[in-house]
Write an enzyme that holds these catalytic residues in place. Structure first.
Site, short mmCIF file in Angstrom:
data_model
loop_
_atom_site.label_atom_id
_atom_site.label_comp_id
_atom_site.label_asym_id
_atom_site.label_seq_id
_atom_site.Cartn_x
_atom_site.Cartn_y
_atom_site.Cartn_z
CG HIS A 291 40.45 49.22 32.89
ND1 HIS A 291 41.31 50.25 33.17
CD2 HIS A 291 40.24 49.25 31.55
CE1 HIS A 291 41.61 50.90 32.06
NE2 HIS A 291 40.98 50.31 31.05
CB CYS B 34 43.94 49.34 29.74
SG CYS B 34 42.84 49.59 28.31
CD GLU C 45 41.77 50.24 36.64
OE1 GLU C 45 41.47 51.00 35.69
OE2 GLU C 45 42.30 49.11 36.47
#
Length: 247
Positions: free
Chosen positions: A207, A103, A209
């Site tokens: 994202h 990001c 994660e």
């Protein structure tokens, strides 16, 4: 294999950065690696760092990419964080350290290499990529054929999450686009145009994660990053230990 991975910015007692730590630990477990994770914004030494993950967060000061007049389109700006992370990017280049950007991390790496950003996607005709009711949005991306990312993921299209209002505009020196959003064409991933003699670099706008680790466009990205860090570490060790014979 033991690796030391630096997070470019991950202050303590800030839960959102724990997602990065969790994803890296999951990838290390899958690869049977031992991993230590360091917050480089608090401990900036590059000594024995095997890879750097540039994390998400605040907008980059637009004067860094020639758009100071559009600062009113930005949200939170942290100039001290900018200073720290641009210095880390300089050090990563100097020491040939593998990099993963996520990001803001992708945007920072692009600006670091002379690229520019769209200061607000919707203000310039793009679709919203912001969170919806506090949750990550979801949309589809298309991976460029022949890209490193395409080889890693093994798929040409998939759904990813989204929580940003800025995006890469002009791509930085030496980088190429490896994914775009299906719909408005927002740039979703960057990699080296020519990776020859360069350390690993991959940057994604979504994202991973915060996606399920089992999703192909999530866990595999972290596993690939750590694998590349390990390969780079072994290569450096072999080069460093090589002693030419004297006649």
């Amino acid at each position: 294999m033991k690796l030391t991975i630096g997070l470019s910015y991950a202050p303590p007692n800030t839960p959102k950065y724990d997602w990065y730590r969790k994803a890296l630990h999951n990838a290390a477990s899958a690869l049977d690696y031992e991993i230590e994770i360091i917050d480089l914004s608090s401990h900036p030494s590059m000594h024995e760092i095997d890879g750097i993950l540039f994390t998400g967060g605040a907008d980059i000061q637009p004067s860094r990419f020639g758009k100071q007049a559009e600062v009113h389109l930005c949200e939170t700006i942290d100039e001290e964080r900018d200073r720290i992370e641009f210095n880390i990017a300089d050090e990563a280049d100097t020491h040939n350290i593998p990099i993963l950007g996520i990001c803001r991390g992708m945007q920072l790496l692009n600006v670091h290499r002379g690229g520019t950003l769209i200061t607000d996607i919707e203000s310039f005709g793009g679709a919203s990529h912001r969170k919806v009711d506090g949750f990550d949005a979801r949309h589809d991306v298309r991976i460029e054929p022949g890209s490193y990312l395409r080889r890693v993921l093994g798929e040409g299209e998939s759904e990813v999450n989204s929580a940003h209002h800025q995006a890469v505009e002009r791509v930085g020196d030496g980088l190429s686009i490896s994914a775009r959003a299906i719909g408005d064409g927002t740039i979703e991933a960057l990699e080296w145009t020519d990776p020859t003699d360069k350390p690993f670099l991959l940057a994604v706008q979504w994202h991973p994660e915060r996606m399920e680790f089992s999703e192909n466009f999530a866990g595999r990205i972290f596993e690939t990053f750590l694998w590349e860090c390990g390969a780079n570490k072994m290569l450096k060790h072999r080069i460093g230990s090589f002693q030419p014979r004297h006649a």
